[in-house]
Write a protein that holds these residues in place. Sequence first.
Motif, PDB file in Angstrom:
ATOM      1  N   PRO A 107      -5.134  20.676  38.982  1.00  0.00           N
ATOM      2  CA  PRO A 107      -4.475  21.423  40.055  1.00  0.00           C
ATOM      3  C   PRO A 107      -4.821  22.910  40.058  1.00  0.00           C
ATOM      4  CG  PRO A 107      -2.945  19.876  39.075  1.00  0.00           C
ATOM      5  CD  PRO A 107      -4.166  19.881  38.201  1.00  0.00           C
ATOM      6  N   PHE A 108      -5.000  23.490  38.858  1.00  0.00           N
ATOM      7  CA  PHE A 108      -5.371  24.894  38.802  1.00  0.00           C
ATOM      8  C   PHE A 108      -6.789  25.089  39.339  1.00  0.00           C
ATOM      9  CE2 PHE A 108      -2.772  24.328  34.750  1.00  0.00           C
ATOM     10  CZ  PHE A 108      -1.569  24.428  35.436  1.00  0.00           C
ATOM     11  N   LEU A 109      -7.678  24.166  38.998  1.00  0.00           N
ATOM     12  CA  LEU A 109      -9.039  24.227  39.534  1.00  0.00           C
ATOM     13  C   LEU A 109      -9.032  24.037  41.050  1.00  0.00           C
ATOM     14  CD1 LEU A 109     -10.951  22.149  36.820  1.00  0.00           C
ATOM     15  CD2 LEU A 109     -11.030  24.631  37.161  1.00  0.00           C
ATOM     16  N   ILE A 110      -8.168  23.147  41.536  1.00  0.00           N
ATOM     17  CA  ILE A 110      -8.058  22.936  42.978  1.00  0.00           C
ATOM     18  C   ILE A 110      -7.604  24.220  43.669  1.00  0.00           C
ATOM     19  CG2 ILE A 110      -6.765  21.720  44.787  1.00  0.00           C
ATOM     20  CD1 ILE A 110      -6.737  19.286  42.882  1.00  0.00           C
ATOM     21  N   THR A 111      -6.637  24.902  43.062  1.00  0.00           N
ATOM     22  CA  THR A 111      -6.174  26.170  43.626  1.00  0.00           C
ATOM     23  C   THR A 111      -7.323  27.175  43.697  1.00  0.00           C
ATOM     24  OG1 THR A 111      -3.922  25.854  42.796  1.00  0.00           O
ATOM     25  CG2 THR A 111      -4.586  28.106  43.292  1.00  0.00           C
ATOM     26  N   ILE A 112      -8.071  27.299  42.604  1.00  0.00           N
ATOM     27  CA  ILE A 112      -9.193  28.234  42.569  1.00  0.00           C
ATOM     28  C   ILE A 112     -10.274  27.830  43.573  1.00  0.00           C
ATOM     29  CG2 ILE A 112     -11.042  29.152  41.122  1.00  0.00           C
ATOM     30  CD1 ILE A 112      -9.104  28.747  38.717  1.00  0.00           C
ATOM     31  N   PHE A 113     -10.630  26.547  43.570  1.00  0.00           N
ATOM     32  CA  PHE A 113     -11.679  26.069  44.477  1.00  0.00           C
ATOM     33  C   PHE A 113     -11.263  26.185  45.940  1.00  0.00           C
ATOM     34  CE2 PHE A 113     -13.703  22.942  41.187  1.00  0.00           C
ATOM     35  CZ  PHE A 113     -14.141  24.036  40.463  1.00  0.00           C
ATOM     36  N   SER A 114      -9.952  26.020  46.214  1.00  0.00           N
ATOM     37  CA  SER A 114      -9.496  26.102  47.600  1.00  0.00           C
ATOM     38  C   SER A 114      -9.698  27.505  48.167  1.00  0.00           C
ATOM     39  CB  SER A 114      -8.022  25.688  47.709  1.00  0.00           C
ATOM     40  OG  SER A 114      -7.178  26.652  47.090  1.00  0.00           O
ATOM     41  N   VAL A 115      -9.631  28.501  47.294  1.00  0.00           N
ATOM     42  CA  VAL A 115      -9.892  29.876  47.714  1.00  0.00           C
ATOM     43  C   VAL A 115     -11.392  30.103  47.892  1.00  0.00           C
ATOM     44  CG1 VAL A 115      -9.727  32.303  47.040  1.00  0.00           C
ATOM     45  CG2 VAL A 115      -7.805  30.757  46.622  1.00  0.00           C
ATOM     46  N   THR A 151     -13.018  14.448  21.934  1.00  0.00           N
ATOM     47  CA  THR A 151     -12.446  13.585  22.974  1.00  0.00           C
ATOM     48  C   THR A 151     -11.633  14.382  23.981  1.00  0.00           C
ATOM     49  OG1 THR A 151     -12.278  11.881  21.275  1.00  0.00           O
ATOM     50  CG2 THR A 151     -11.209  11.427  23.371  1.00  0.00           C
ATOM     51  N   THR A 152     -11.066  15.515  23.546  1.00  0.00           N
ATOM     52  CA  THR A 152     -10.258  16.323  24.467  1.00  0.00           C
ATOM     53  C   THR A 152     -11.097  16.924  25.589  1.00  0.00           C
ATOM     54  OG1 THR A 152     -10.491  18.284  23.050  1.00  0.00           O
ATOM     55  CG2 THR A 152      -8.563  16.877  22.685  1.00  0.00           C
ATOM     56  N   ILE A 153     -12.410  16.934  25.411  1.00  0.00           N
ATOM     57  CA  ILE A 153     -13.279  17.428  26.487  1.00  0.00           C
ATOM     58  C   ILE A 153     -13.286  16.454  27.661  1.00  0.00           C
ATOM     59  CG2 ILE A 153     -15.670  18.018  27.086  1.00  0.00           C
ATOM     60  CD1 ILE A 153     -16.050  18.901  24.194  1.00  0.00           C
ATOM     61  N   LEU A 154     -13.090  15.162  27.383  1.00  0.00           N
ATOM     62  CA  LEU A 154     -13.192  14.152  28.434  1.00  0.00           C
ATOM     63  C   LEU A 154     -12.187  14.362  29.566  1.00  0.00           C
ATOM     64  CD1 LEU A 154     -13.846  10.956  26.265  1.00  0.00           C
ATOM     65  CD2 LEU A 154     -15.489  12.212  27.680  1.00  0.00           C
ATOM     66  N   PRO A 155     -10.880  14.549  29.279  1.00  0.00           N
ATOM     67  CA  PRO A 155      -9.968  14.785  30.411  1.00  0.00           C
ATOM     68  C   PRO A 155     -10.236  16.102  31.127  1.00  0.00           C
ATOM     69  CG  PRO A 155      -8.803  14.961  28.319  1.00  0.00           C
ATOM     70  CD  PRO A 155     -10.142  14.388  28.012  1.00  0.00           C
ATOM     71  N   ALA A 156     -10.819  17.083  30.418  1.00  0.00           N
ATOM     72  CA  ALA A 156     -11.195  18.335  31.093  1.00  0.00           C
ATOM     73  C   ALA A 156     -12.337  18.091  32.079  1.00  0.00           C
ATOM     74  CB  ALA A 156     -11.602  19.380  30.054  1.00  0.00           C
ATOM     75  N   LEU A 157     -13.312  17.284  31.676  1.00  0.00           N
ATOM     76  CA  LEU A 157     -14.392  16.911  32.606  1.00  0.00           C
ATOM     77  C   LEU A 157     -13.839  16.107  33.773  1.00  0.00           C
ATOM     78  CD1 LEU A 157     -17.206  15.890  30.081  1.00  0.00           C
ATOM     79  CD2 LEU A 157     -17.121  17.950  31.499  1.00  0.00           C
ATOM     80  N   ALA A 158     -12.881  15.228  33.472  1.00  0.00           N
ATOM     81  CA  ALA A 158     -12.234  14.454  34.536  1.00  0.00           C
ATOM     82  C   ALA A 158     -11.554  15.377  35.537  1.00  0.00           C
ATOM     83  CB  ALA A 158     -11.223  13.482  33.932  1.00  0.00           C
ATOM     84  N   ALA A 159     -10.908  16.417  35.024  1.00  0.00           N
ATOM     85  CA  ALA A 159     -10.216  17.367  35.900  1.00  0.00           C
ATOM     86  C   ALA A 159     -11.194  18.101  36.814  1.00  0.00           C
ATOM     87  CB  ALA A 159      -9.437  18.370  35.052  1.00  0.00           C
ATOM     88  N   LEU A 160     -12.341  18.477  36.268  1.00  0.00           N
ATOM     89  CA  LEU A 160     -13.349  19.172  37.066  1.00  0.00           C
ATOM     90  C   LEU A 160     -13.842  18.284  38.208  1.00  0.00           C
ATOM     91  CD1 LEU A 160     -15.130  21.723  37.352  1.00  0.00           C
ATOM     92  CD2 LEU A 160     -16.795  20.585  35.853  1.00  0.00           C
ATOM     93  N   CYS A 161     -14.130  17.030  37.895  1.00  0.00           N
ATOM     94  CA  CYS A 161     -14.594  16.095  38.925  1.00  0.00           C
ATOM     95  C   CYS A 161     -13.500  15.804  39.944  1.00  0.00           C
ATOM     96  CB  CYS A 161     -15.060  14.786  38.274  1.00  0.00           C
ATOM     97  SG  CYS A 161     -16.524  14.964  37.227  1.00  0.00           S
ATOM     98  N   TYR A 162     -12.265  15.692  39.471  1.00  0.00           N
ATOM     99  CA  TYR A 162     -11.133  15.405  40.347  1.00  0.00           C
ATOM    100  C   TYR A 162     -10.898  16.552  41.324  1.00  0.00           C
ATOM    101  CZ  TYR A 162      -6.319  13.992  41.518  1.00  0.00           C
ATOM    102  OH  TYR A 162      -5.164  13.624  42.158  1.00  0.00           O
ATOM    103  N   ALA A 163     -11.027  17.787  40.829  1.00  0.00           N
ATOM    104  CA  ALA A 163     -10.857  18.950  41.707  1.00  0.00           C
ATOM    105  C   ALA A 163     -11.920  18.960  42.797  1.00  0.00           C
ATOM    106  CB  ALA A 163     -10.912  20.235  40.883  1.00  0.00           C
TER     107      ALA A 163
END
Length: 317
Positions: A107-115, A151-163
């Motif tokens: 969601p934070f990436l979405i906020t940034i990308f939306s701008v 392994t904690t990198i995986l959900p971060a990559l998921a977040a980037l793709c999701y955004a």
Amino acid sequence: MGQTKTPIGALWALLASLTFSVNDMLIKFLSDGYALHQIVFTRSLTGVLLLMIVIVPLTGGYGALRTQKLGLHLIRALFVVAANLFFYMALADLPLAIVVAIFFIAPFLITIFSVIFLGETVGKWRWLAVVVGLIGVLLIVRPGTEAFTLTTILPALAALCYAAFHILTRKIGQTETLISLTFYVPLVFLAVTTVIGLTLGQGGFAGGGHPSVEFLLRAWQWPSWADLSIMVFIGVGVTVGGAAISQAYRVAEAALVAPFEYTGLIYATAFGYLLFAEWPDSYEWAGMSLVLISGLVTVWRERVNARPRVAPPNSPR
């Protein structure tokens, strides 16, 4: 788009969050016995059949699937396919609530990308919420400590793709139908998992021992009827959730819908404790609290901004 659309977008996002949380829990439940691409293939096949037989005929017919933006639909779908695979691989190794919490940099990436990409306006309070939320995620991940794993990198990559997926949803959502936004996603899922199954489905690359890698590379096997029913149920759920979140981002501004997805963190914590005996430590609780607070601040500021003004700016979404 008028301010009256904002509550509608929030309700769609809440429905999607609950549906996806149940699906996450069920996939984690199946992750130690089946291949990830087998589960996703089954759910995608279920979703495509449900769309073609039931939903499409009831929502405008097959003509509603026509689009002149097929390339953007396919790119959008590939982003969400990648997001799902990264996210579910993490579920096989990490507690459910931790995976979801790390993923909530989306969601934070979405906020940034939306701008950056959509030209949407975000005020100082929402920027502050982004910073607080990211601090919360850092408390959970704790890079440089023993708590941090690759392994904690995986959900971060998921977040980037999701955004990226949702920014594309916002970009094409004003001209595309809801059913077209929903249809091409499971279709691409089906194609990708078919290719993965044909190349990796014999399990020849499995055996490394890491839960996330094993989940991806494990051989296909015929499921029990109970497990097959769960996979089919996941397919129904992800179709409903996909339609709901697409609708949310169609009728409301991306930076405003995103905070309502934070409720998934509450569901994940409850499911993790009740079903997998997972309980966050004090740092993780602090981090998740900051993530939730950042979402509440964003919602509060939007309610303030929605009050009548003498010369109101352009209404969001």
